[in-house]
Design a protein around this motif. Sequence first.
Motif, short mmCIF file in Angstrom:
data_model
loop_
_atom_site.label_atom_id
_atom_site.label_comp_id
_atom_site.label_asym_id
_atom_site.label_seq_id
_atom_site.Cartn_x
_atom_site.Cartn_y
_atom_site.Cartn_z
N LYS A 203 26.41 -13.76 35.65
CA LYS A 203 26.87 -12.57 35.80
C LYS A 203 26.70 -11.83 37.20
N PHE A 204 27.48 -11.63 37.84
CA PHE A 204 27.12 -10.28 39.06
C PHE A 204 27.71 -9.30 38.94
N THR A 205 27.33 -8.31 39.80
CA THR A 205 27.94 -6.96 40.00
C THR A 205 28.07 -6.77 41.35
N THR B 42 31.36 0.14 40.64
CA THR B 42 31.14 -1.13 40.27
C THR B 42 32.01 -2.00 39.50
N THR C 72 31.86 -12.92 36.57
CA THR C 72 30.88 -14.17 36.27
C THR C 72 31.39 -15.35 37.07
N ASP D 164 32.06 -6.11 37.50
CA ASP D 164 31.27 -7.23 37.26
C ASP D 164 32.15 -8.73 37.24
N LYS E 281 20.04 -4.92 44.74
CA LYS E 281 21.04 -5.39 45.12
C LYS E 281 21.09 -5.77 46.89
N SER F 92 24.73 -7.55 43.14
CA SER F 92 23.55 -7.80 42.46
C SER F 92 23.79 -9.03 41.51
N ASP F 93 22.76 -9.61 41.41
CA ASP F 93 22.61 -10.87 40.54
C ASP F 93 22.06 -10.57 39.34
N GLU F 94 22.70 -10.44 38.23
CA GLU F 94 22.29 -10.00 36.94
C GLU F 94 21.47 -11.11 36.16
N GLU F 95 21.54 -12.34 36.45
CA GLU F 95 21.09 -13.39 35.85
C GLU F 95 20.62 -14.36 36.79
#
Length: 731
Positions: free
Chosen positions: A711-713, A726, A730, A728, A669, A658-661
Amino acid sequence: MKHTLIAAAGLLLAVSCTNTPKTRIYLDESQPLEVRVEDALSRMTLEEKVGILHAQSKFSSAGVPRLGIPELWTTDGPHGIRPEVKWDEWDQAGWTNDSCTAYPALTCLAASWSEEMSALYGKSIGEEARYREKDVLLGPGVNIYRTPLCGRNFEYMGEDPFLAGKMCVPYIQEVQKNGVAVCVKHYALNNQEANRHHYNAVVDDRALYEIYLPAFKAAVQEGGAWSIMGAYNLFEGEHLCHNDRILNKILKEEWGFDGAVISDWGGTHVTEEAITNGLDLEMGTGTNGLDSKYGNSYDAYHLAMPYLERLRDGRASMDVLNDKVRRVLRLNFRTAMNSNKPYGSLNSPEHNEAARKIAGEGIVLLKNENNILPLDLEKTSKILVVGENAIKKMTVGGGSSSLKAQNECTPIVGLQEAIGDKAQITYQRGYVGDLLRTYNSVDTGIDLTDPRTEEELIADAVAAAKEADIVLFFGGLNKSKGQDAEGRDRAAMALPYAQDKVIDAITEVNKNVVVLIVSGNAVEMPWIDKVDGVVETWFLGSQAGHAIADVLLGKVNPSGKLPFTFPVKLEDNGAHALNAYHKDSLSVEYKEGIYVGYRWAEKQNIKPLFAFGHGLSYTTFEYGEAKCSKSGSGYKVTLNVTNTGAREGKEIVQLYISDEESSLERPVKELKGFKKVTLAAGETKKVTFEITEDMLKFYDPEKGWVLEKGKFTAHVGAASDDIRTTVDFTK
Ligand code: BGC
């Protein structure tokens, strides 16, 4: 004077040509393909060029006899080699040597999440195509599963572009090693059967690039597909068999496809568009009314005489013609004219073994309360089998993928063979579905008539269920019209006939009920809480009964996972929730955009009946903590997976990102990796995923593919709704 000179020069040239005949480079297989193609092209007359761009019979196109360039023979696809039809008709030719191995439907292959199974599938079906002297296999199909109502979902590879893309590549490569081209279909945006010749798919660019194109792109760029089939419907107002953007701009220019675009049968409609918009080989055009002007109907094809006339009087470009001819020649040289082909084989023991193995890896154990499966024959002496699908042959029906299987083991026969006298098996029909015994002249040899009424059938099944230790209900769909079948969509997502009633009635009198769903689509399960076991068995082909028995008895530990979401009800699917599925409209707006399948369910927080990626095993797996490190310009995610149960099993470890930003909204996701690992009881293995920069990109309609920092997860788990760890990172 001038004319005399030119004539004299022409004569000189002719004389010198006769004296020193140019070697026929195109026949020399040690020469580079392009050199051979140019040589052949340079020798062809205008008529010969046009002559190879359209059908000469239902499934073949002409070569150039004068130059020794052979015909091209195509065949369906994608689950086995279709029986021969008559020269000009869809009817069977009635041959006695054209029965084949029926492989599991492509949904099953996708459910195996095994690139190894995909390679085995491609190798085996490719060998059968070779043996039957076919040059082009019409498949695989990689259209995205947009709605559970699409009648042809069973011929495709599910709802996720990454999964479908990865799973089609080994199939393609292995088929083509036999000197047989695949013809990847139906390119593109062909996501329903209803109104399939007429509807215009209104799709935004983001959904086009992120959801509907990637599997085709993988087929072309990673698989190296030699041909592709245009779809029936329209996009941006143009039929997809002659669609400038999809064929010329995207497929040929953007992706560098050098093979041939073949029309779907009867998918060519407008001569000018057929000429300029990327079609190379026209097949299956209806000839009604077209043949009045020409003696032979095939001459009336858009890419036949009408094209020749336009070329002769200068209305059509020679460059465009030569590009088409080059593509068809490449296809021909790679297949029909390839002298280095293997023999191939038909319905060999190895092929049947392959079909059984693929089936065993694709069957999905959806529910297994109280460990009702595998069957424990120590404690089970009376097994009741209920349901029409236990006795019905499923390799026939459903449209162009229908087969003449040399052998087909039904579920009841497979169980009887495997169980022998270790338990008593009785059978009850439960419901009457489709009595059809013969499909396109292929006779299944099974008489399905039953004089009982619905009430009588249910009463008999209930009476027998009272006496049984366990009930195995075999239902689902059956490739009849309005179900999993080509040409129209499903009438509903519910099980057809009286199946729900039968299951309800049986569960009233017996607590040990397992429902086995034969289908290529999600079905509603209103009785889900009343049964302990549910198995999705797909359409499994020749070895169906054996493969099902393998899983039910624990000889094979199930390891398949769903390649598409099973929503509780139709309205839980994006296209339906937004009223964006239409059976009879000329325009179908894909309003859900990129939110297809689990992407929709997760965005809306809808709990599905069974999530994308779900599938159980007879053993259990524990996931260690995921760690992430830099790897080149991307990242590497590693973790340990342990088999914590008492038997060997295979786990499909899934990576979602998932792309957090991000500047544009993205799905919660998305699947970006999977690994199928075999683990002995107690064994631990390290699983590694490579995350490339491309995997982090999204498609911005203004800018194209973009990679945004932030940030990605990484989520790693056993299903989209069963994330175990999970981590994270960056960018
Ligand atoms: C189908 C194709 C098939 C072709 C030839 C068409 O109606 O859409 O998938 O390959 O017929 O049988």
